[in-house]
Design an enzyme around this catalytic site. Structure first.
Site: not given
Lengths: 143, 414
Positions: A53-54
């Site tokens: 994920g970011c």
């Protein structure tokens, strides 16, 4: 034992409806659900199982037994761990084909759609996609 | 360069009233907007200028033979003059409008770099840089066979000045660094570094994205060769930036993009280019936003940059003091000179969780690596929570933020 994917989604929608769309209560409940997620074997928290994920790390592993898919997951953030635990609860123990065909409508109904956006393209959306990819791989194998 | 520490004389409630977006609830709580380093909010006069332009003056600029075109052109060029005065450039022609700081840096790296960088040359940046002031230089260094070097920082997040003697050499052709760090708030010794770079004949680009709304910028006093910043971080519209460059350097720098506006004469055999700044402004520019940007500059000028800086310093000092008292909080970036950026992490709690909880309580902050991954690597962290303050924020908001943070931390201590 033979609850369908939609049965479980409806249960979750019902549970969240008691939170009255309150954001703090929603997050608190998501975190509680994460705490109930069975521990994932450390060896499975490897690069292959990472849904990057970011901002948070999510690990997802899928295996099949007797034609059904079983998921294990973890995350380094409490909220994301809660989110992935909901997916595990809904999809665990179903056939790869059922998982592939699943319409995960619960996201919109419990106000979690914002989590897809806040983690850019890599939040819940990426986790759902990863599980479907596992489903696709295992259903192809089964044929 | 030091920020003034006098007591501010601003009427903050009167200022807040000019920002429509601030008066709303988020997740059932009054909005506390502390993500100003990403973009700050727009006063009504900027929004009104956009509407007025489209309702009354919309026309393409510079060549139209009619009243609307003349009005739009005049307003557009007025902003150029305002920007020139705002940063004390020598002449308005040294002001180029771009899409933002990133494009301004890309323009220099691409056009100036392609002409003036050669194999064996060096470009020097700092550990504090935003990806926008790293990647364009990496790209052009790779293309030209030049080498990218990096100024180190200390634990507080300040450039280690003593290292510059070894890093700035005859090989150095460009030194590019920020005036203030977006992740930590550190204000860099700009003039000192510029003088050192000039001593070996290197050019200097200053990334002023975080400085432009907080610090007084005088490009002539600094003797900067290029200075880049964005309108949207200084109460202006998004999608608009500025590149300042010294006339003689801009004249020697080839155009960035081809198209309308940037030409003098075109035939199929040869094109001659327009004079600066138009040589670098191919195509129809962002006319509406440029015109509205003037109102943002007027807003800052009327309040007075010294007053804004003094007030923001008060907010930063107050917040730093309060947050330091919370157990488990580690401040990331403790430079002596800072703009109003407060970056921190909390022991045992992921910054993403903190950000989501604060949002649920109405507090907008930024979490993550803030587009400065090498800087996060320096601190061996994945990211931080960043609260950043603007002139419309209040001490009461900081109190509410501190309470929200404490209550969030308590949820994880169960």
């Amino acid at each position: 034992m033979s609850e369908t994917i939609n049965d479980i989604q409806n249960e979750i929608i019902e549970e969240f409806s008691m939170l009255d769309s309150d954001m703090e209560m929603t997050i608190e409940y998501v975190m509680e659900l994460g705490q109930q997620l069975p521990e994932m074997a450390e060896a499975l928290k490897n690069e292959d199982n990472i849904v990057k994920g970011c901002q948070s790390k999510v690990w997802l592993n899928a295996e099949t037994k007797d034609g059904k898919m079983y998921l294990e997951a973890d995350s380094n953030t409490a909220i994301t761990k809660g989110l992935v635990s909901i997916l595990v609860r809904i999809l665990n123990g179903h056939t790869p084909q059922e998982i592939l065909n699943a319409d995960l409508y619960f996201v919109d109904k419990i106000g979690l759609n914002r989590f897809i956006g806040t983690q850019r393209s890599n939040g819940l959306g990426a986790m759902m996609k990863q599980i479907k990819i596992y489903g696709l791989a295992y259903s192809a194998k089964a044929e | 360069m030091a920020q003034t520490l006098e007591k501010h004389t601003l009427d903050i409630q009167k200022i807040r009233a000019q920002f429509p977006v601030l008066h709303q609830e988020v997740n059932g709580k009054p909005l506390i907007y502390f993500d100003n380093a990403a973009t700050n909010q727009k006063p009504k006069r900027v929004i009104d200028a956009l509407v007025k332009y489209y309702e009354h003056d919309n026309a393409n600029i510079h060549r139209g033979a009619h009243a609307l075109a003349a009005r739009a052109t005049e307003a557009f060029e007025n902003t150029r003059v305002s920007v020139q005065k705002f940063i004390n450039a020598n002449e308005p022609e040294e002001i180029i409008f771009t899409k933002g700081t990133s494009e301004s840096i890309n323009l220099v790296a691409s056009s100036w770099g392609r002409k003036f960088l050669n194999p064996g040359d060096e470009v020097l940046i700092s550990t504090l840089e935003h990806h926008s002031n790293i990647v364009p230089w990496q790209m052009i260094c790779e293309e030209r066979g030049a080498e990218l070097k990096v100024m180190p920082i200390n634990e507080a997040g300040e450039i280690i000045i003593e290292a510059l003697d070894e890093l700035i050499t005859e090989k150095t052709k460009m030194v590019a660094f920020n005036h203030a760090s977006n992740s930590l708030g550190t204000i860099n010794p700009v003039k000192y570094i510029i003088d050192k770079a000039h001593a070996v004949g290197a050019k200097v680009l200053v990334d002023g994205a975080q400085a432009s709304s907080h610090l007084t910028v005088d490009v002539q006093a600094l003797n900067a060769d290029f200075y880049a910043f964005s309108a949207h971080k200084m109460y202006g519209p998004t999608g608009l930036g500025v590149l300042y460059g010294k006339r003689d350097i801009l004249e020697k720098t080839p155009p960035y993009q081809g198209g309308g506006e940037m030409i003098k004469e075109v035939s199929f055999d040869k094109t001659t280019y327009n004079d600066i700044p138009y040589k670098f402004e191919a195509g129809t520019p962002d006319i509406a936003n440029v015109i509205a940007f003037n109102e943002a500059i007027l807003f800052i000028n009327e309040l007075g940059k010294e007053n804004i800086a003094a007030y923001e310093n008060e907010l930063l000092a107050y917040a730093t003091d309060k947050i330091a008292q919370i157990e488990g909080v580690r401040l990331i970036g403790t430079a002596k000179e800072k703009v109003s950026v407060l970056s921190f992490e909390v022991e045992g709690i992921h910054h993403f969780d903190l950000g989501m909880w604060l949002d649920a309580k109405g507090v907008a902050v930024r979490t993550g690596h803030h587009c400065t991954q090498p800087l996060m690597d320096h601190y061996c962290i994945e990211g931080t929570v960043r609260a950043s303050f603007s002139v419309y924020n209040t001490v009461e908001e900081i109190d509410a933020f501190i309470e929200a943070l404490k209550s969030t931390i308590s949820k994880f201590k169960k």
